[in-house]
Each structure stands twice: as C-alpha cells, then as structure tokens.
Design an enzyme around this catalytic site. Structure first.
Site, short mmCIF file in Angstrom:
data_model
loop_
_atom_site.label_atom_id
_atom_site.label_comp_id
_atom_site.label_asym_id
_atom_site.label_seq_id
_atom_site.Cartn_x
_atom_site.Cartn_y
_atom_site.Cartn_z
N TYR A 109 0.85 -1.19 0.00
CA TYR A 109 0.00 0.00 0.00
C TYR A 109 0.89 1.24 0.00
O TYR A 109 1.85 1.33 0.77
CB TYR A 109 -0.88 0.01 1.26
CG TYR A 109 -1.72 1.27 1.36
CD1 TYR A 109 -3.02 1.29 0.84
CD2 TYR A 109 -1.22 2.43 1.93
CE1 TYR A 109 -3.79 2.44 0.91
CE2 TYR A 109 -1.99 3.59 1.99
CZ TYR A 109 -3.27 3.59 1.48
OH TYR A 109 -4.03 4.73 1.53
N GLU A 197 -3.62 7.38 -4.30
CA GLU A 197 -3.58 6.12 -3.54
C GLU A 197 -3.32 4.96 -4.49
O GLU A 197 -4.08 4.75 -5.44
CB GLU A 197 -4.90 5.90 -2.80
CG GLU A 197 -4.87 4.69 -1.89
CD GLU A 197 -6.20 4.49 -1.16
OE1 GLU A 197 -7.23 4.32 -1.84
OE2 GLU A 197 -6.19 4.50 0.08
#
Ligand code: ADP
Ligand code: MG
Length: 388
Positions: A109, A197
């Site tokens: 992530y 993101e």
C-alpha cells in the site's frame, strides 16, 4: 474531484510511473476489439466507478479467454456495481478497463495525501496492500508508516529510503521505489492533487514495482489551473444535486437530516447546522448562497433544497450585508410560486433592507414562520418538524 482508475493510470504513466498496459471500453464488443492490442494469456476486466472495493463486489475479474472477457464486460456494463464503498444502491458501470494480468509476488500500500494535522504532504506506506487500509489502521497500526515532506526543504532521498524500508524493498526494488516516490510527489504537486492512492502497489514475480490500482483526487479550488484535469470530470459519478448547485455557483453539500438550510456565508451556514443539531434535529444540507446572490440564485437554491425528499422543514437564515434581505424575500416568493413548498418554512432575516424583506414575505400570502434570531429560528424549525 475524483477520476477513474484508467485516467489515473494514464496520468501516472505520463509522469513516468510503472503502470501495466490496458484499454478502456464502453461496450463488450469494443473491449474485445481493443484488447487485441494487449499481451499475455491472462487479462483482468475492471469496472470503472469512483469507488474502491470493486474486487469484493465482483467488479474485478480475471479472465483467460476472449469469450470470458466479453461475458464479464457485458455482465458489468450498464448495471450497478455494489461495493463496500458505494452504499446499497451501488454505482452504474459505464466503462470497463481491460488490463494485462500481472504475476503478483507481494501487494503493498502506498499513498500521498495532505495531512491536515501537520499541514504537509505525507506519504503513507504499508506492507499490507490490496486490503482496506482503514482496517489495517484500526487493527495493526504498527504496520503503517507515515512520513511527511517539509515544504521548505522538499522531497529528498531520505523519504524514498524510509518508504522502501517500510515496504521491505531492497536492492533494485528500493531504487525503483525511490524513483516512484519522486514521480508521485511531482504529480501530486504539479497537478494540485489531494490524494494519490496506489492500492495495491505490487512487486511482480520478475522483480518490478507496478501500480496495479490507482485512485487520484484533486483539490477543487485549484481546478481552474488545470483544464486538462477538469476535462477528466465524470459528472455521472457526482451527486446530481451537487452538480446542479455548481451550475448556479452555490456551495451545497447534501447531508442526511431533514431540515433544509439556506444561509449566506459558510460560517453562518456551519453555525446554523450546529444549532439545529443542538436542538435535537439534523440538517439536510449545507448551503451557502454566497454574498451577492440574485433572485434567480435564491430560487435555484430553494428548488435544490426541496428536491431532497427527506426535507421536512426549511430554515432560511440570512444576514443581509452585501446580500439584501428583500432579494432573499423575492427569491423565496418566486421559488414558492414555482415549487410547491409543502413543508414548514422558518425565516430569519437580519441586516440590509430587513423591513422591506419582512414586508414582502408577510404580504406574499405564504405560510411562513418568522423568527427573530438564530436561536429562535432553530427552535421553531425543530418544533415545526415535530422533533421538539
Ligand atoms: P479494488 O481496490 O477496487 O478492489 P483493485 O484494482 O485494487 O480494485 O483490484 C483488486 C485486486 O485484484 C487486487 O488487489 C489484485 O489482487 C487483483 N488485480 C487487480 N488488477 C490486476 C491485474 N492487472 N493483474 C492481476 N491481478 C489484479
Ligand atoms: Mg484497490
């Protein structure tokens, strides 16, 4: 403003980030035609909506044949996709992205956002990619590393090393990570993004980093500087009432309560919402009609408030400075003529031309509950919908 995954990937690619190949299509036939340009035995059909969690909702499908791809695209297109982030109604899928399948070793992530506490751009990294980061933050916060960038000294090799370390990337992968960090930061600053993101950022089986999913949001107040970004806007993904409001230059945010609010000035609008809550009810919206509103604008604002079926009462709270109370009164009367208000209407006017405004309202024959001040107005509005 948010954009779709395929648009985010185009942008990432243009800035030099590692992104796999893919094509976008609005029909299954088009998907088949365009996918001829792609390589590999495995393709992934991905529904394009402005919400994550598509994998869990059936919006990301790995396919091995052209027939399978056609079937999956056909199944997704034109229908709502419900994911943990869309709410129960889901979002209509209007396009699909067909990506080359990637052989994944690890899912990580990585995001960039504006940290409101420090007022700085911050990177957030975790080895726990591909899953909901909020869950990781709640259950295993030690697996998340945050590092912010001092705007005076800017980005340095340090940031790349901290993140590579947090993601357990070594050797050449750490180098790739450093480069990606620079690319993402440049994109973020140059395009006035509010969020980038990458979830997941993957390590492929042949030792490459790849942005497998991408979500990018932009600061609305800076969009005027970026016509190329503004052109990516997909109004289907926005709340229709908010789209309508922006046409009339009104600041409107739909909320879940049942007292519609029409206020001038953002501060007064917030105070009005607070006091409605204080007296036990919930505001149906935030609405700032602005300083120099015209009768047309007030009418549009009124229609907008009343288009929300949850609205059981309306509170108009205007402090006429630049905005004149008689203009507001005319707007209310005009809107009442065009729409059937049908719910209690509490009006508190104060300031420039207040007497004329009150006079117009009382002569209008409308069933209006006048209020003297904000406190009185909120109490009357809450009482009128039967909460207190
Ligand atoms: P969402 O976050 O909306 O669920 P993602 O794009 O992150 O959608 O996809 C969900 C999962 O599907 C990823 O975590 C990854 O495991 C898998 N996936 C997505 N794209 C690919 C691809 N091109 N190749 C292989 N697997 C993929
Ligand atoms: Mg994802």
């Amino acid at each position: 403003m948010n954009i779709h995954e395929y648009q985010a990937k185009d942008l990432l690619k243009a800035f030099g980030a590692p992104v796999g190949n893919g094509v976008v299509a609005t029909t299954a036939d088009e998907a088949v035609e365009k996918a001829k340009a792609l390589n590999g035995d495995v393709l992934v059909v991905k529904a394009q909506i402005h919400a994550g969690g598509r994998g869990k909702g059936g919006g990301v499908k790995i396919v091995k044949t052209i027939q399978e791809m056609h079937a999956e695209a056909d199944r997704m297109l034109g229908k709502p996709l419900i994911t943990p982030q869309t709410g129960p109604k889901g979002r209509i899928v209007r396009s699909v992205f067909v990506a080359e399948g990637t052989a994944i070793d690890r899912e990580l992530y990585l995001s960039l956002l504006v940290d409101r506490a420090t007022g700085r751009i911050a990177f957030v990294a975790s080895t726990e990619g591909g899953v909901n980061i909020e869950e990781v933050a709640a259950e295993t916060p030690e697996k998340i590393t945050t590092v912010d960038v001092d705007p005076a000294s800017g980005l340095s090799g340090f940031h790349g090393r901290v993140i590579a370390d947090a993601l357990e990337l070594k050797g050449d992968l750490a180098k790739q990570c450093g480069k990606l960090i620079k690319t993402l930061y440049t994109l973020f600053v140059e395009k006035d993004a509010s969020l980038i993101e990458i979830n997941p950022l993957v390590v492929t089986k042949d030792g490459q980093l790849e942005c497998l999913d991408a979500k990018i949001g932009f600061e609305d107040n800076a969009l005027f500087r970026h016509p190329d970004i503004e052109a990516l806007r997909d109004i289907h993904e926005e709340d229709p009432a908010e789209v309508e409001a922006s046409k009339h230059d009104l600041s409107y945010v739909k909320l879940d309560g049942n007292i519609g609010c029409m206020v001038n000035g953002a501060g007064l609008a917030m105070a009005t919402m607070d006091i409605i809550k204080y007296y036990g009810a919930e505001p149906a919206n935030f609405l700032d009609v602005g300083g120099g509103a015209t009768t047309e604008k007030v009418t549009a604002a009124f229609k907008l408030i009343l288009s929300d079926p949850n609205v059981k009462g309306v509170l108009v709270n205007i402090f006429g400075g630049i905005m004149r109370c008689d203009t507001i009164a005319e707007g209310i009367i005009a809107a009442a003529k065009e729409t059937n208000i049908g719910v209690p209407l509490v009006v508190r006017l104060e300031g420039t031309n207040v007497e004329r405004g009150k006079e117009l309202l009382s002569q209008s024959g409308l069933d209006i509950i006048p209020a003297d001040d904000l406190d009185d107005a909120a109490k009357k509005a809450v009482a009128a919908i039967g909460v207190a």
